[in-house]
Scaffold this motif. Structure first.
Motif, short mmCIF file in Angstrom:
data_model
loop_
_atom_site.label_atom_id
_atom_site.label_comp_id
_atom_site.label_asym_id
_atom_site.label_seq_id
_atom_site.Cartn_x
_atom_site.Cartn_y
_atom_site.Cartn_z
N VAL A 33 0.62 2.01 1.00
CA VAL A 33 1.84 1.36 0.50
C VAL A 33 1.59 0.76 -0.88
N VAL A 34 0.47 0.02 -1.02
CA VAL A 34 0.16 -0.61 -2.31
C VAL A 34 -0.09 0.44 -3.38
N MET A 36 1.36 3.16 -3.79
CA MET A 36 2.63 3.71 -4.26
C MET A 36 3.32 2.80 -5.26
N LEU A 37 2.97 1.52 -5.28
CA LEU A 37 3.65 0.56 -6.14
C LEU A 37 3.01 0.55 -7.52
N PRO A 38 3.76 0.86 -8.57
CA PRO A 38 3.18 0.93 -9.92
C PRO A 38 2.54 -0.39 -10.34
N LEU A 40 -0.02 -2.14 -9.14
CA LEU A 40 -0.79 -2.98 -8.23
C LEU A 40 -2.19 -2.39 -8.02
N SER A 79 4.00 8.32 -5.39
CA SER A 79 4.97 8.03 -6.44
C SER A 79 4.79 8.96 -7.64
N THR A 85 5.66 8.60 -11.51
CA THR A 85 5.17 7.25 -11.82
C THR A 85 3.88 7.02 -11.06
N GLY A 87 0.79 5.45 -9.23
CA GLY A 87 0.52 4.13 -8.65
C GLY A 87 -0.56 3.41 -9.42
N LEU A 399 10.59 -1.91 -10.02
CA LEU A 399 9.20 -1.79 -9.56
C LEU A 399 8.23 -1.83 -10.74
N GLY A 403 5.50 -4.67 -11.08
CA GLY A 403 4.10 -4.26 -11.15
C GLY A 403 3.42 -4.75 -12.41
N THR A 406 2.79 -8.65 -12.31
CA THR A 406 1.70 -9.08 -11.40
C THR A 406 0.31 -8.84 -12.01
#
Length: 499
Positions: A33-34, A36-38, A40, A79, A85, A87, A399, A403, A406
């Motif tokens: 899951v993480v 996939m998030l741009p 992180l 992603s 995009t 990750g 996102l 991302g 952070t």
């Protein structure tokens, strides 16, 4: 290090304990899951979850953190394939052919081959870990500043050589990336370079901001220019499975690039980004149809996916055998292990063999879990393609901005993100290759520092080039990688003349 069969079996027994299986499953899922998030990435995921490991058995904590790490290698490509995009840096190469496959209605096939390639690469690396941990760790000790500098030069030359017919544009793209990597405080002199009196630029521009800006924001802006055409396209997921022909095309690239990724992962500081890029360029140069790469070639997706997952396993060798982190994520893991009272180093295999072999066995189990998780999630993930552009594009931008924020919690990064989004659009419109710029930004700072250290150590540049057999080999490979496209082009012209 010989393989202690008794310790290996004890490690397998421990890895199969219900609680450890649960940690493998949780870690793998969270990592996916993480990933996939741009922006992180696995390092952030491990750092955030360190408080959970307090009070845990050190072995279980290591199993959990490792599962997050290689789980993110799986997730990063999701992603990349669906949204163009990445990750994180390791997933960049998956955009080259994964996203075109998705656009051609082969998203299901792309996600499946990505998961299978990751399993094969991870399995090859685990076998390599079992058999070669100590010899490879000793080999990595032979890499000094000169060797690392020339490794980076070779990697950059290989990625520029991909730009067939556009090598000048590829070189310009790489040069821009190297210039960007010089922004910030010079580590050797303390001088501020190209910061324009902006304090937030003192530490340089985070390469993830560049990646997210060029790929995520740039892709959204580029698609908005062509929004009418995109509306008329019908989203097709295609079949999830792969055919016998797909398997025949990808099996050798996966088997060839897994070991390459593993060896590069063993080199401290090299990591999955270089492994994936190098594997992609190598496979394109070996291909009988290199012109298909970048247009949805399935082997162009399989090769880097096998390599970057193998690299994530390889990074544990210098960590566990010498206490040297092989990547940003293993640096975070090293800090966590020391806090838990487990000291990585040469004595770890003697004093805590069960910990090492539990980790190795958990990696194999975790890779099996992750293939199942990722293939089962395909039906859910591909629904992203059916999302209307007016909803999908703002979601990608949200996102991207989350991302980016952070990374350092700085508003300045938002401006940098937008700037690189515009640069990404311009590069796409002018047909400049993006990969050389991205890779140069990633390795530029380390490349510069290693060059300056090696020149001081060996007095002049020529001595750096012949400092060791490894440097001579890398120089030869660099020259061959640059000459290769010209030689192939000349051979093709000769064939066409004779035809």
């Amino acid at each position: 290090m010989g393989v202690d069969f008794q310790s290996f079996m004890e490690g397998l027994t421990t890895a199969l304990q219900p609680m450890n299986l649960l940690w493998v499953l949780i870690g793998g899922f969270l990592g996916t899951v993480v990933g996939m998030l741009p922006g992180l990435g696995p390092a952030t995921a491990v750092a955030v979850l360190i408080p959970i490991t307090f009070g845990m058995d050190p072995t279980s904590a290591l199993v959990l953190m490792a599962a997050i790490y290689y789980g993110a290698m799986y997730g990063g490509s999701r992603s990349s394939i669906l949204l163009n995009t990445p990750g994180d840096g390791s997933a960049i190469a998956a955009t080259f052919d994964g996203y075109p496959m998705s656009q051609k209605g082969e998203a299901g096939k792309a996600l499946t081959i990505s998961a299978i390639a990751s399993l094969i690469g991870g399995t090859i690396a685990i076998i390599g870990f079992i058999l070669l941990a100590k010899p490879l760790a000793s080999f990595a000790l032979n890499f000094g500043p000169a060797e690392y500098f020339l490794l980076f030069v070779f990697t950059l030359s290989a990625i520029v050589s991909l730009s067939r017919g556009n090598m000048v544009k590829g070189f310009i793209s790489m040069s821009i990336g190297l210039l960007l990597s010089t922004i910030g405080i010079d580590l050797q002199t303390g001088v501020h370079r190209f910061t324009f009196d902006v304090p937030q630029l003192s530490e340089g521009i985070d390469f993830l901001v560049v990646i997210i800006g060029i790929y995520a924001v740039g892709e959204v802006l580029y698609n908005l220019i062509n929004i009418d055409k995109i509306k008329k396209q019908k989203s097709k997921v295609g079949k999830k499975g792969i055919s016998k022909d797909d398997w025949n095309q990808t099996k050798w690239p996966m088997l060839r690039q897994g070991p390459i990724g593993f060896v590069i992962g063993v080199l401290p500081g090299a990591g999955g980004s270089i492994a994936a890029m190098l594997s992609y360029t190598t496979e394109q140069q070996l291909s009988k149809h290199p012109e298909k790469f970048g247009k949805g070639a399935i082997e162009g997706l399989a090769a880097p996916e096998s390599s970057n997952n193998a690299a994530s396993v390889g990074t544990f060798i210098p960590l566990l055998t010498m206490g040297i982190p092989g990547s940003g994520t293993t640096a975070v893991i090293l800090g966590a292990l020391i806090m838990l009272g487990l000291q990585p180093g040469p004595l770890l295999f003697e004093n805590n063999p069960e910990t090492v072999w539990t980790l190795v066995n958990s990696m194999f189990i975790g890779n099996l879990f992750l293939v199942l998780i990722n293939i089962l999630l395909i039906g859910l993930l591909v629904k992203i393609l059916d999302t209307p552009p007016k909803i999908l594009y703002p979601l990608i931008l949200v996102l991207a901005f989350i991302g980016t924020y952070t990374l350092s919690y700085s508003i300045i990064d938002f401006y940098i993100l937008v700037i690189f989004g515009l640069i990404g659009v311009m590069m796409k419109l002018l047909k400049f290759p993006i990969a050389p710029l991205i890779l140069a930004v990633i390795v530029g700072a380390d490349m510069e520092q290693n060059f300056r250290k090696s020149v001081v150590s060996y007095d002049n540049v020529f001595n750096v080039l012949v400092a060791s057999p490894i440097t001579i080999f890398l120089v030869v490979m660099t020259i061959l990688s640059i000459c290769y496209p010209f030689v192939i082009s000349w051979i093709q012209k000769r064939k066409n003349k004779n035809a």
